[in-house]
Design a protein around this motif. Structure first.
Motif, short mmCIF file in Angstrom:
data_model
loop_
_atom_site.label_atom_id
_atom_site.label_comp_id
_atom_site.label_asym_id
_atom_site.label_seq_id
_atom_site.Cartn_x
_atom_site.Cartn_y
_atom_site.Cartn_z
N THR A 195 45.77 32.22 4.26
CA THR A 195 46.24 32.59 5.59
C THR A 195 46.38 34.10 5.71
OG1 THR A 195 47.45 30.50 5.74
CG2 THR A 195 48.07 32.24 7.29
N VAL A 196 46.95 34.73 4.70
CA VAL A 196 47.12 36.18 4.75
C VAL A 196 45.76 36.89 4.76
CG1 VAL A 196 48.04 38.17 3.50
CG2 VAL A 196 49.40 36.10 3.69
N CYS A 197 44.81 36.35 4.00
CA CYS A 197 43.47 36.95 3.96
C CYS A 197 42.73 36.83 5.29
CB CYS A 197 42.64 36.30 2.85
SG CYS A 197 43.13 36.78 1.18
N MET A 198 43.20 35.96 6.16
CA MET A 198 42.59 35.83 7.47
C MET A 198 42.74 37.12 8.29
SD MET A 198 40.98 33.00 8.06
CE MET A 198 40.35 33.21 6.39
N PHE B 12 52.87 40.09 11.43
CA PHE B 12 51.63 39.34 11.22
C PHE B 12 51.46 38.28 12.31
CE2 PHE B 12 49.26 35.72 9.62
CZ PHE B 12 48.18 36.29 8.96
N VAL B 13 52.51 37.50 12.55
CA VAL B 13 52.45 36.44 13.56
C VAL B 13 52.25 37.02 14.95
CG1 VAL B 13 53.75 34.56 14.64
CG2 VAL B 13 53.82 34.86 12.15
N ALA C 66 50.41 30.32 14.60
CA ALA C 66 51.35 29.22 14.38
C ALA C 66 51.38 28.81 12.90
CB ALA C 66 50.98 28.04 15.26
N PHE C 67 50.21 28.72 12.29
CA PHE C 67 50.13 28.32 10.89
C PHE C 67 50.79 29.37 9.99
CE2 PHE C 67 47.88 27.37 6.86
CZ PHE C 67 48.19 26.01 6.77
N GLY C 68 50.55 30.66 10.31
CA GLY C 68 51.15 31.73 9.52
C GLY C 68 52.66 31.72 9.57
N ALA C 69 53.22 31.39 10.75
CA ALA C 69 54.67 31.32 10.88
C ALA C 69 55.25 30.26 9.95
CB ALA C 69 55.05 31.02 12.33
N TRP C 70 54.47 29.21 9.66
CA TRP C 70 54.94 28.15 8.78
C TRP C 70 54.66 28.42 7.31
CZ3 TRP C 70 51.65 24.63 6.00
CH2 TRP C 70 52.38 23.67 5.27
#
Length: 524
Positions: free
Chosen positions: A57-60, A122-123, A225-229
């Motif tokens: 996710t972070v690499c996105m 990030f989010v 949304a996915f990053g927040a989780w």
């Protein structure tokens, strides 16, 4: 991550085998750390599957950054013609605004992340990027002015996510193989993002080009949304937690931010706008002059007045300015190369956006192999010589592009230009960050990657302005494909000149290092 790695991982907090999270329990000077000094490496408390999701996710951030560049390069002609912009010079702003925005705001966004939390930024960055991607597609119902504004505001998304991602990875793992691998994957996603951009841009353009941006908006919103989780909460240091709003603003260096942004935007706007309206327009000169004046004020604030400068010029030495010059010249070369080389084969030769994606696809193996080679040699070979290799690659790759016969076989000029330019990209960036790190005091280590990334993205946009001016001036009075070819060739030769400048600077730096040694660093 290997099975061996997973066995070494510390158990999650809920496990009865561990009563505490992994922490940094010794200060840099060797003394035991106090409770406030302890740093929790939150990623090491996660299970292996959760760590994989976290890193992916972070690499996105890097993937979507390159996606936003690639998905427009391949179809910029289609977008431009839908708005009545028919020449490469007129279409430059459709691309340049995105990189300008990233290069202008990335340092400010990094400072905001320090103050308000990198996960939060990030989010917010992904959500912001999604919103303006949606608007970029909706611009089809308006004009190219709205599209350019949307592209500029799109760039603020990666400006927030890129430094936040680097900070999240840096603070989530203790020094060691896992941290190194996390950063390796972060850089390794760049060529995948670029080719994904070329591919999806080409695919959606077969239906209707706005879907390139609407599909991107949907994916980015899901990522937010996915990053927040999936991204663990990042602990703030006690000093940051206790700061008042006034202290936060003081730390933000607001005067430096305002004058720096004004300088970068006005100077870049002058060069890229001149491509569209010509240097005859008075407001172009006014913007250029104001950009220089704001730059001088910014330098004075950062060097002599700001208590927490966003760029610590007072700590810089001659080594830093060599690196700034080499990095700017190399990445300006890349910006011109990727845009005008694509225009040469699409506009003059007539290949499709999808075929262009296939033609650029060697950046994936070349980029990965180059990054791996640099990672293996950067500790054994001086970073200054790696910088020379990168600049030489820019020179050779750009010469191949500038001299390529229009109807030559793909496996000659184009293929080798793509392969070689990738060596320049993946050599110059790590070399620049290492030399920067060696040349500044310890307390400024954290801004090294952000400063280099600022130069990278800003130089791409500014280089397009230089090349667009050359294209406009050379093709005056020449019509049709012959005139377009003249202008594109002129722009590509600008990239050769910039690459040559970078090579000369890198060789001068090596000579200076050999005869005079590295500039001394004050350990503050």
């Amino acid at each position: 991550m290997s099975a061996a790695d997973s066995k070494e991982a510390l158990p999650p907090p809920s496990s009865p085998e561990s009563n505490a999270s992994p922490v940094k329990d010794v200060e840099d000077n060797g003394a035991p750390a106090t409770k406030e000094d302890q740093h929790i490496y939150v990623a090491e408390t996660l299970s292996t599957p959760r760590q994989i999701l976290f890193i992916a996710t972070v690499c996105m951030a890097m993937f979507t950054n390159q996606l936003g560049l690639g998905n427009t390069v391949g179809i910029v002609g289609i977008i431009g013609k839908s708005f009545g912009l028919n020449t490469a010079g007129e279409q430059v702003w459709l691309l340049a605004g995105y990189s300008l925005s990233i290069g202008t705001f990335i340092l400010i966004a990094g400072r905001l992340g320090d103050e308000f939390g990198h996960k939060r930024l990030f989010v917010i960055g992904m959500a912001w990027y999604a919103l303006w991607s949606l608007i970029a597609g909706l611009a089809v119902y308006s004009s190219y002015v709205l599209f350019i504004f949307a592209r500029v505001f799109q760039g603020m998304g990666p400006a927030m996510t890129l430094p936040s991602s680097l900070a999240i990875l840096g603070s989530s793992y203790s020094p060691g193989p896992r941290k190194n691998m996390a950063f390796a994957w972060f850089g390794g996603t760049a060529p995948f993002g670029a080719i994904a951009g070329f591919t999806f841009g080409g695919l959606f353009s077969l239906a209707w080009w706005p879907w390139t941006y609407w599909s991107q908006a949907i994916a980015l919103a899901a990522l937010a949304a996915f990053g927040a989780w999936v991204i663990p909460d990042q602990p703030l240091t006690p000093s940051v937690k206790q700061q008042s709003w006034h202290d936060k603003m003081k730390f933000m260096d607001v005067p430096g931010c305002v004058t720096g942004v004004a300088s970068l935007v006005l100077f870049n706007f002058a060069w890229n706008e001149a491509v569209v309206v010509g240097w005859e327009q008075p407001y172009v000169y006014v913007c250029l002059i104001l950009g220089v004046l704001f730059g001088a004020v910014f330098f004075g604030i950062e060097a002599f007045w700001a208590p927490n400068p966003i760029i610590p010029f007072a700590a810089f030495n001659v080594d830093i300015f060599f690196i700034f010059g080499c990095t700017a010249a190399g990445w300006a070369t890349f910006g011109i190369w990727v845009f005008y080389f694509a225009q040469l084969v699409m506009q003059i030769r007539g290949i499709s956006p999808l075929l262009l994606a296939a033609w650029y696809s060697p950046v994936i193996p070349s980029g990965l192999l180059s990054a791996l080679a640099v990672g293996k040699t950067i500790g054994k070979l001086p970073a200054s010589w790696i910088m020379v290799v990168g600049q030489l690659a820019y020179v050779v790759g750009s010469i191949l592009a500038a001299t390529m016969p229009v109807h030559s076989n793909y496996w000659t000029y184009f293929f080798f230009s793509v392969i070689i330019i990738c060596v320049g990209m993946d050599s110059s960036f790590p070399a620049a960050t290492v030399i920067f790190s060696d040349a500044v005091p310890p307390k400024y280590q954290g801004i090294g990657a952000s400063v280099v990334m600022t130069i990278v993205n800003y130089s791409i946009s500014l280089g397009l302005g230089f090349a667009g001016t050359a294209e406009r001036e050379v093709k005056k009075g020449a019509d049709g494909l012959a005139g377009d070819l003249l202008g594109i060739r002129a722009a590509l030769w600008v990239s050769v000149g910039l690459a040559g400048l970078g090579l000369v600077l890198s060789l001068l730096f090596v000579a200076k290092e050999h005869f005079l040694g590295r500039a001394s660093v004050v350990k503050t």
